[in-house]
Design a protein around this motif. Structure first.
Motif, PDB file in Angstrom:
ATOM      1  N   SER A  96      -6.426   8.824 -10.376  1.00 58.72           N
ATOM      2  CA  SER A  96      -7.104   7.534 -10.517  1.00 58.72           C
ATOM      3  C   SER A  96      -6.893   6.908 -11.887  1.00 58.72           C
ATOM      4  CB  SER A  96      -8.594   7.680 -10.231  1.00 58.72           C
ATOM      5  OG  SER A  96      -9.195   8.599 -11.123  1.00 58.72           O
ATOM      6  N   ASN A  97      -6.306   7.656 -12.836  1.00 58.33           N
ATOM      7  CA  ASN A  97      -5.975   7.089 -14.141  1.00 58.33           C
ATOM      8  C   ASN A  97      -4.688   6.263 -14.112  1.00 58.33           C
ATOM      9  OD1 ASN A  97      -8.179   8.059 -15.524  1.00 58.33           O
ATOM     10  ND2 ASN A  97      -7.156   9.911 -16.230  1.00 58.33           N
ATOM     11  N   ALA A  98      -3.963   6.313 -13.001  1.00 54.76           N
ATOM     12  CA  ALA A  98      -2.726   5.548 -12.897  1.00 54.76           C
ATOM     13  C   ALA A  98      -3.043   4.060 -12.731  1.00 54.76           C
ATOM     14  CB  ALA A  98      -1.892   6.044 -11.719  1.00 54.76           C
ATOM     15  N   VAL A  99      -2.057   3.231 -13.056  1.00 49.61           N
ATOM     16  CA  VAL A  99      -2.162   1.785 -12.863  1.00 49.61           C
ATOM     17  C   VAL A  99      -0.937   1.330 -12.091  1.00 49.61           C
ATOM     18  CG1 VAL A  99      -2.329  -0.466 -13.966  1.00 49.61           C
ATOM     19  CG2 VAL A  99      -3.427   1.521 -15.022  1.00 49.61           C
ATOM     20  N   ILE A 100      -1.158   0.540 -11.049  1.00 50.25           N
ATOM     21  CA  ILE A 100      -0.083   0.017 -10.206  1.00 50.25           C
ATOM     22  C   ILE A 100      -0.198  -1.505 -10.194  1.00 50.25           C
ATOM     23  CG2 ILE A 100       0.889  -0.019  -7.872  1.00 50.25           C
ATOM     24  CD1 ILE A 100      -0.441   2.776  -7.495  1.00 50.25           C
ATOM     25  N   SER A 127       0.839  -1.192   0.000  1.00 55.86           N
ATOM     26  CA  SER A 127       0.000   0.000   0.000  1.00 55.86           C
ATOM     27  C   SER A 127       0.873   1.241   0.000  1.00 55.86           C
ATOM     28  CB  SER A 127      -0.924   0.015   1.224  1.00 55.86           C
ATOM     29  OG  SER A 127      -0.153   0.064   2.415  1.00 55.86           O
ATOM     30  N   GLY A 128       0.250   2.386  -0.221  1.00 57.48           N
ATOM     31  CA  GLY A 128       1.023   3.614  -0.200  1.00 57.48           C
ATOM     32  C   GLY A 128       0.276   4.791  -0.778  1.00 57.48           C
ATOM     33  N   GLN A 129       1.049   5.801  -1.152  1.00 64.79           N
ATOM     34  CA  GLN A 129       0.515   7.069  -1.646  1.00 64.79           C
ATOM     35  C   GLN A 129       1.224   7.443  -2.940  1.00 64.79           C
ATOM     36  OE1 GLN A 129      -1.858   9.365  -0.025  1.00 64.79           O
ATOM     37  NE2 GLN A 129      -1.804  10.203  -2.098  1.00 64.79           N
ATOM     38  N   ARG A 146      -4.151   7.316  -2.989  1.00 68.77           N
ATOM     39  CA  ARG A 146      -3.904   6.176  -2.108  1.00 68.77           C
ATOM     40  C   ARG A 146      -4.202   4.861  -2.836  1.00 68.77           C
ATOM     41  NH1 ARG A 146      -6.509   8.134   3.687  1.00 68.77           N
ATOM     42  NH2 ARG A 146      -5.237  10.050   3.896  1.00 68.77           N
ATOM     43  N   PHE A 147      -3.399   3.831  -2.528  1.00 68.28           N
ATOM     44  CA  PHE A 147      -3.594   2.541  -3.184  1.00 68.28           C
ATOM     45  C   PHE A 147      -3.266   1.415  -2.224  1.00 68.28           C
ATOM     46  CE2 PHE A 147       0.847   3.579  -3.866  1.00 68.28           C
ATOM     47  CZ  PHE A 147       1.498   2.371  -3.646  1.00 68.28           C
ATOM     48  N   SER A 148      -3.789   0.225  -2.522  1.00 60.25           N
ATOM     49  CA  SER A 148      -3.501  -0.971  -1.737  1.00 60.25           C
ATOM     50  C   SER A 148      -3.704  -2.189  -2.627  1.00 60.25           C
ATOM     51  CB  SER A 148      -4.422  -1.039  -0.512  1.00 60.25           C
ATOM     52  OG  SER A 148      -4.159  -2.208   0.247  1.00 60.25           O
ATOM     53  N   VAL A 149      -2.684  -3.043  -2.700  1.00 57.71           N
ATOM     54  CA  VAL A 149      -2.751  -4.294  -3.445  1.00 57.71           C
ATOM     55  C   VAL A 149      -2.655  -5.429  -2.446  1.00 57.71           C
ATOM     56  CG1 VAL A 149      -1.843  -5.621  -5.381  1.00 57.71           C
ATOM     57  CG2 VAL A 149      -1.495  -3.153  -5.321  1.00 57.71           C
ATOM     58  N   ALA A 150      -3.668  -6.287  -2.401  1.00 60.14           N
ATOM     59  CA  ALA A 150      -3.731  -7.323  -1.376  1.00 60.14           C
ATOM     60  C   ALA A 150      -3.471  -8.711  -1.931  1.00 60.14           C
ATOM     61  CB  ALA A 150      -5.099  -7.283  -0.697  1.00 60.14           C
ATOM     62  N   ARG A 156      -5.976   0.368  -9.250  1.00 63.31           N
ATOM     63  CA  ARG A 156      -6.044   1.768  -9.650  1.00 63.31           C
ATOM     64  C   ARG A 156      -6.165   2.595  -8.378  1.00 63.31           C
ATOM     65  NH1 ARG A 156      -8.771   2.112 -14.597  1.00 63.31           N
ATOM     66  NH2 ARG A 156      -8.650   4.366 -14.425  1.00 63.31           N
ATOM     67  N   PRO A 157      -5.322   3.607  -8.172  1.00 65.61           N
ATOM     68  CA  PRO A 157      -5.413   4.401  -6.941  1.00 65.61           C
ATOM     69  C   PRO A 157      -6.690   5.217  -6.898  1.00 65.61           C
ATOM     70  CG  PRO A 157      -3.833   5.368  -8.457  1.00 65.61           C
ATOM     71  CD  PRO A 157      -4.246   4.060  -9.053  1.00 65.61           C
ATOM     72  N   GLY A 158      -7.024   5.680  -5.700  1.00 67.20           N
ATOM     73  CA  GLY A 158      -8.154   6.578  -5.562  1.00 67.20           C
ATOM     74  C   GLY A 158      -7.824   7.966  -6.073  1.00 67.20           C
TER      75      GLY A 158
END
Length: 226
Positions: free
Chosen positions: A45-49, A28-30, A159-163, A153-155
């Motif tokens: 929110s258009n980013a992809v992680i 997770s992160g920012q 902020r994002f979180s991959v579980a 996709r972040p908010g």
């Protein structure tokens, strides 16, 4: 090509060294984007992680999704799919569209078709595919085909979180159409999670008009006919 130059960006220097992240199943992160003075990021929110496993193949489950054409726009603008997935392009407008891509890992052209029709494209190779309409110059979308089940996709706040990520070594990748591409090697251990701070740099981004599928500039005469 102009379509490639349209999403050039600078990359932050601290990406060069591996990072160890303590954690069993979550990254997770920012995310933030450096902008020109006075400009505020409103498209985080258009980013992809996503994470790609190092040294082993993660299971990839192809799917079928849509990018619709509505009011001379692609909806959604960004679509993330596992490699091997099919993206359908339904036309909801009362005029014709011609979906194509010339600068991604593979080229395609779905031809001209009318309202109520839809045409599919299967993405067999990983990478970023810029998608355009040969009739309407301002229509732009992106398909990001990945070889990983771990993406997010972040908010709007970044902020994002991959579980549900097993312990191991991964390449963490980030893409944004203005902020460019970011990557770092991370190692997931078995205790807790240290949130990451990721910063892209869009200060050198310059919008550039792509050309049509014939490599020529768009004309308003052609766009007004459909």
């Amino acid at each position: 090509m102009n379509s490639i130059r349209s999403f050039r960006a600078s990359f932050v220097a601290f990406l060069l060294l591996p990072t160890t992240v303590s954690g069993q199943s979550v990254v997770s992160g920012q995310l933030s984007i450096l902008e020109k003075d006075g400009v505020r990021s409103n498209d985080l929110s258009n980013a992809v992680i996503w994470l790609e496993s190092v040294g082993s193949d993660a299971p990839s489950r192809p799917t079928s999704v849509q990018i619709a054409m509505e009011s001379r726009q692609f909806v959604p603008r960004v679509q993330v799919v596992p490699v091997g997935s099919t993206v359908e392009y339904p036309n909801h407008d009362p005029f014709r569209h011609n979906v194509f891509s010339k600068s991604g890992p593979a080229e395609f052209d779905l031809g001209l078709y009318a309202r109520g029709e839809r045409r599919p494209m299967r993405f067999e190779r990983p990478g970023v595919y810029p998608i355009f309409c040969n009739i309407h110059a301002k229509m732009v979308a992106y398909v990001i085909a990945i070889t990983s089940p771990w993406s997010v996709r972040p908010g709007a706040d970044g902020r994002f979180s991959v579980a549900s990520i097993p312990p191991g070594s991964y390449t963490l990748k980030v893409w944004h159409d203005r902020g460019g591409r970011w990557s770092r090697l991370i190692v997931l251990a078995n205790e807790g999670v240290a949130p990451l701070t990721i910063q892209l740099d869009a200060r050198s981004y310059q919008p550039a008009q792509h050309r049509n599928k014939f490599g020529k500039e768009y004309t308003t005469t052609g766009s007004d006919r459909y």
